[in-house]
Design a protein around this motif. Structure first.
Motif, short mmCIF file in Angstrom:
data_model
loop_
_atom_site.label_atom_id
_atom_site.label_comp_id
_atom_site.label_asym_id
_atom_site.label_seq_id
_atom_site.Cartn_x
_atom_site.Cartn_y
_atom_site.Cartn_z
N ASN A 43 6.18 16.40 -17.12
CA ASN A 43 7.22 15.71 -17.92
C ASN A 43 7.10 14.19 -17.82
OD1 ASN A 43 8.08 15.49 -15.29
ND2 ASN A 43 10.26 15.51 -15.83
N GLY A 44 6.12 13.71 -17.04
CA GLY A 44 5.90 12.27 -16.94
C GLY A 44 5.52 11.83 -15.55
N ALA A 45 5.15 10.57 -15.44
CA ALA A 45 4.75 10.03 -14.14
C ALA A 45 4.93 8.51 -14.13
CB ALA A 45 3.30 10.37 -13.86
N ILE A 46 5.19 7.99 -12.93
CA ILE A 46 5.22 6.54 -12.74
C ILE A 46 3.97 6.19 -11.96
CG2 ILE A 46 6.51 4.59 -11.77
CD1 ILE A 46 8.99 6.57 -11.73
N LEU A 47 3.02 5.56 -12.62
CA LEU A 47 1.75 5.24 -11.98
C LEU A 47 1.87 3.92 -11.24
CD1 LEU A 47 -0.65 6.29 -14.87
CD2 LEU A 47 -0.28 7.49 -12.71
N ASP A 48 1.75 4.01 -9.92
CA ASP A 48 1.96 2.83 -9.07
C ASP A 48 0.62 2.42 -8.45
OD1 ASP A 48 2.53 1.19 -6.93
OD2 ASP A 48 3.64 2.70 -5.80
N GLY A 49 0.07 1.31 -8.96
CA GLY A 49 -1.22 0.83 -8.42
C GLY A 49 -2.41 1.35 -9.21
N PHE A 50 -2.17 1.97 -10.31
CA PHE A 50 -3.22 2.44 -11.21
C PHE A 50 -2.73 2.28 -12.64
CE2 PHE A 50 -5.41 5.39 -13.94
CZ PHE A 50 -6.71 5.34 -13.51
N LEU B 268 12.89 4.17 -9.07
CA LEU B 268 12.90 4.71 -10.44
C LEU B 268 12.74 6.22 -10.41
CD1 LEU B 268 10.73 2.51 -12.84
CD2 LEU B 268 13.13 3.12 -13.07
N GLU B 269 11.86 6.69 -9.49
CA GLU B 269 11.63 8.15 -9.37
C GLU B 269 12.97 8.87 -9.17
OE1 GLU B 269 8.29 10.17 -7.00
OE2 GLU B 269 10.00 10.40 -5.68
N LYS B 270 13.80 8.30 -8.30
CA LYS B 270 15.11 8.92 -8.03
C LYS B 270 16.04 8.79 -9.23
CE LYS B 270 14.93 8.35 -3.09
NZ LYS B 270 14.20 7.11 -2.78
N ASN B 271 16.03 7.60 -9.87
CA ASN B 271 16.98 7.34 -10.95
C ASN B 271 16.68 8.03 -12.27
OD1 ASN B 271 18.29 5.74 -9.16
ND2 ASN B 271 17.67 3.79 -10.04
N ILE B 272 15.37 8.26 -12.55
CA ILE B 272 15.07 8.88 -13.85
C ILE B 272 14.40 10.24 -13.71
CG2 ILE B 272 14.97 6.69 -15.14
CD1 ILE B 272 11.93 6.83 -15.05
N GLY B 273 14.15 10.65 -12.46
CA GLY B 273 13.62 12.01 -12.23
C GLY B 273 12.19 12.21 -12.69
N ILE B 274 11.40 11.15 -12.59
CA ILE B 274 9.97 11.29 -12.91
C ILE B 274 9.17 10.90 -11.66
CG2 ILE B 274 8.08 10.31 -14.30
CD1 ILE B 274 9.99 10.05 -16.60
N LYS B 275 8.13 11.68 -11.35
CA LYS B 275 7.37 11.49 -10.11
C LYS B 275 6.53 10.22 -10.08
CE LYS B 275 7.75 15.10 -7.34
NZ LYS B 275 7.90 15.03 -5.91
N GLN B 276 6.50 9.62 -8.89
CA GLN B 276 5.64 8.45 -8.66
C GLN B 276 4.25 8.94 -8.24
OE1 GLN B 276 6.91 6.55 -5.07
NE2 GLN B 276 5.53 4.81 -5.25
N ILE B 277 3.23 8.35 -8.81
CA ILE B 277 1.86 8.63 -8.33
C ILE B 277 1.29 7.31 -7.85
CG2 ILE B 277 -0.48 9.35 -8.96
CD1 ILE B 277 0.68 11.12 -11.13
N SER B 278 1.11 7.18 -6.54
CA SER B 278 0.55 5.94 -5.98
C SER B 278 -0.86 6.22 -5.49
CB SER B 278 1.44 5.46 -4.83
OG SER B 278 0.69 4.62 -3.96
N THR B 279 -1.83 5.55 -6.11
CA THR B 279 -3.22 5.75 -5.67
C THR B 279 -3.39 5.25 -4.23
OG1 THR B 279 -3.65 3.80 -7.04
CG2 THR B 279 -4.51 5.89 -7.83
N GLY B 280 -2.70 4.15 -3.89
CA GLY B 280 -2.77 3.63 -2.52
C GLY B 280 -2.27 4.67 -1.52
#
Ligand code: AMP
Length: 223
Positions: A79-86, A20-32
């Motif tokens: 501009n946004g974030a994809i929260l992965d694991g939080f 998704l990060e690549k497709n919509i240009g919003i950064k992934q934030i993975s707590t793991g």
């Protein structure tokens, strides 16, 4: 736009988030990933996190919430974030609502991934990740092996197995998910922002399919 990846361990949150990060240009934030990087670099945070992660336990809420709060201050996620694991607990979810509210933002979508438990265990046992913290590509020894054994296709670094990806730890992580994290499904359902997707080889619907479908929908809304 703030997107949350929800789902038990091994449902494909990390895979979908990075696509998704690549497709919509919003950064992934993975707590793991943040914890693993600190563990690799043997920082104070890494030493504390390792005690919990190696046993399949959750890192305490206060530590985890502060990490996400600090990360959300950084420029690349304004501009946004994809929260992965939080969030992984109701307390974390409430803290996130407060952090976002202070920034006049909110959670826009919660992507809840589901996978049958036998498939989860099989997937986690065969999961390998690139040891380069800048790359972190995820492989599966059966479904998606690297071209050269033990070497990342993308960056040439060593591929390793996560310390917590063993059958004993997986069971306690799934149990923890059921007890502590699954109540978040109702929490976000009531807010009307939950989107549930089954990710399973049995129905021929994999992480890449979910990422494509969700990206398409988001890009259509943005038009
Ligand atoms: P993950 O890469 O998301 O599977 O996370 C690996 C491990 O890091 C988890 O099993 C937890 O021990 C810890 N962890 C990651 N995110 C959180 C969180 N939001 N709250 C508490 N512990 C977490």
């Amino acid at each position: 736009m703030i997107i949350i990846m929800l789902g038990a361990p091994g449902t494909g949150k990390g895979t979908v988030a990075s696509m998704l990060e690549k497709n919509i240009g919003i950064k992934q934030i993975s707590t793991g990933d943040i914890f693993r990087k600190n563990m690799q670099e043997k920082t104070e945070l890494g030493k504390i996190a390792e005690k919990y992660i190696s046993k399949g336990n959750l890192v305490p809420d206060d530590i985890t919430i502060q990490i996400v709060k600090d990360r959300l201050e950084q420029k690349d996620v304004q501009n946004g974030a994809i929260l992965d694991g939080f969030p992984r607990t109701i307390e974390q979810a409430k803290a996130l609502d407060k952090i976002l509210e202070e920034k006049s933002k909110k959670v826009d979508m919660v992507l809840n991934l589901t996978t049958p438990e036998d498939e989860i265990i099989e997937r986690i046992v065969n999961r390998r990740i690139c040891s380069n913290p800048e790359c972190k590509t995820i492989y599966n020894l059966v479904m998606n092996p690297p071209k050269q054994e033990g070497i990342c296709d993308k960056c040439g670094s060593k591929i390793v197995q996560r310390k917590d990806d063993n059958e004993e730890t997986i069971k306690s992580r799934i149990k923890l998910y059921m007890e502590q994290t699954s109540p978040l499904i109702k929490y976000y359902e009531e807010k009307g922002i939950l989107r549930t997707e089954e990710v399973s080889i049995k129905i021929n619907h994999l992480g890449k399919d979910v990422a494509e479908e969700v990206a398409k929908d988001i890009n259509n809304i943005a038009k």
